[in-house]
Design an enzyme around this catalytic site. Structure first.
Site, PDB file in Angstrom:
ATOM      1  N   ARG A  18     -18.278  23.525  23.012  1.00  0.00           N
ATOM      2  CA  ARG A  18     -17.235  22.538  22.714  1.00  0.00           C
ATOM      3  C   ARG A  18     -16.990  21.577  23.872  1.00  0.00           C
ATOM      4  NH1 ARG A  18     -13.705  23.475  18.271  1.00  0.00           N
ATOM      5  NH2 ARG A  18     -15.049  24.300  16.661  1.00  0.00           N
ATOM      6  N   ARG A  22     -12.290  18.059  22.464  1.00  0.00           N
ATOM      7  CA  ARG A  22     -10.956  17.506  22.647  1.00  0.00           C
ATOM      8  C   ARG A  22     -10.340  17.628  24.024  1.00  0.00           C
ATOM      9  NH1 ARG A  22      -8.447  20.753  17.941  1.00  0.00           N
ATOM     10  NH2 ARG A  22      -9.938  22.202  18.801  1.00  0.00           N
ATOM     11  N   ARG A  31     -11.615   9.066  19.443  1.00  0.00           N
ATOM     12  CA  ARG A  31     -11.023   9.521  18.179  1.00  0.00           C
ATOM     13  C   ARG A  31      -9.865   8.644  17.705  1.00  0.00           C
ATOM     14  NH1 ARG A  31     -10.193  11.571  14.868  1.00  0.00           N
ATOM     15  NH2 ARG A  31      -9.564  13.740  14.661  1.00  0.00           N
TER      16      ARG A  31
END
Ligand code: CP3
Length: 334
Positions: A18, A22, A31
């Protein structure tokens, strides 16, 4: 790539699951402009997101910005990725008829954007870092397909596995075919190695894993292995470790519950190990992280074939500066 094949390395390689997500302000800025699916299905944007952590954190591998749900396009199953929730399937797959209706379209046709993103990345990365592709494992995809949404227990999925084994195996057959094709297409498009994410495997006991899942995992690795090294990932599966070691993968990615030194004696010598710092440890002060990372590196010194990583994905609250510092620590210490 050498570590994945248990060959000698200049320094321990490190990447983070990941890493493209984020925790990076630069990702959040992207985003603001684009939805997650727009980013994942637009090759230029997916490539850009993939490269962010390579440039910002100094990791040794780029992992394609995509999601385990994308190959559902090959099956003709609509899905959504809901922010803060996860994958949602409006019409879950629960009956014989649902399964019979599934298509098996070639990955190159159903998800061309994935292969195009890998092509762009291969060119931009050159031999700067490894390029990793990935897929969700059939069991984890089946959990979402049957349940229709994220769940702690995936009761409907397990009810099919236990109560309607014929349907379960028919679904796993289709998911295995799609996964094999999807992974091979990624290797042809430029991925150096591929990781199979079986995120929910920890829901199963050993006997159920052996008959309901492992044969499909073995089939995937048997087909893909001659073309690229393969990594098996799961969490909460310490009780399955010896059998995961027999799945045929080149690398076993461990979560933080299993000690590296324990895995070394329980996995075949030719199987490399990836992992396994607790992702929440990254929220602790630096000296705590430093000590834990040092302990992993000490255990890993005992044999070749080690790739430093977290035990699961980065959590969004993680400070990227600490991740960059951790990369430097791993390189300098080794
Ligand atoms: O480094 C990377 O970020 C690589 C790309 C990547 C994503 N998902 C992007 C993503 C990878 C490797 C995955 C795998 C994935 N997706 C798994 C297996 C790994 C694991 O965590 O066990 C699973 C189970 C999924 C399903 C999924 N997709 C979840 C649970 C979520 C989070 C939903 C949320 O918002 O809490 C997603 C969405 C998703 N996939 C995001 C990203 C960056 C967040 C989307 C956003 O920005 O809103």
């Amino acid at each position: 790539m050498a570590a994945a094949r248990c060959q000698p390395v200049d320094q321990t390689p490190v990447w983070f699951m990941r890493q493209a997500g984020r925790c990076l302000p630069e990702y959040r800025a992207m985003r603001q402009q684009h939805s997650f699916m727009d980013m994942a299905t637009t090759p230029e944007l997916a490539a850009e997101a993939t490269l962010l952590p390579v440039d910002l954190l100094g990791v040794d591998a780029a992992v394609l910005f995509a999601d385990i749900m994308l190959p559902l396009a090959s099956l003709g199953v609509p899905f959504e990725i809901r922010p803060g929730v996860g994958p949602v399937i409006p019409a879950p797959i629960r009956t014989r008829e649902d399964i019979a209706r599934l298509e098996i379209r070639p990955a190159k046709e159903a998800t061309p954007y994935v292969m195009q993103a890998l092509g762009i990345l291969r060119e931009r990365l050159g031999d700067r870092t490894a390029l990793l592709g990935f897929a969700g494992a059939p069991f984890t995809l089946a959990c979402y397909l049957i349940e229709g949404k994220p769940s702690r227990e995936f009761p409907r999925a397990k009810a099919m596995l236990y109560g309607e084994p014929e349907l379960w195996h028919a679904l796993m057959e289709r998911l295995t075919a799609v996964t094999v094709d999807y992974l091979l297409a990624q290797v042809i498009a430029g991925a150096d190695a591929v990781q199979l994410f079986d995120s929910w495997l920890g829901l199963l006991d050993l006997d159920t894993f052996r008959h309901a899942v492992l044969p499909y995992t073995q089939r995937i690795f048997a087909v893909v292995n001659p073309h690229a090294p393969t990594i098996h990932f799961s969490t909460g599966t310490d009780t399955l470790l010896e059998d995961i070691g027999q799945s045929g993968c080149h690398v076993v990615s461990l979560d933080w519950r299993t000690r590296i030194s324990s895995a070394q004696s329980r996995l075949p010598e030719q199987v490399a190990i990836q992992g396994n710092l607790d992702p929440t440890l990254m929220l602790a002060p630096w000296p705590v992280i430093e000590r834990a990372a040092g302990s992993l590196l000490n255990q890993a010194r005992n044999r070749p074939g080690y790739i430093f990583n977290l035990g699961h994905g980065i959590i969004p609250e993680t400070d990227p500066a600490k991740l960059a510092k951790l990369v430097t620590l791993v390189h300098h210490a080794t």
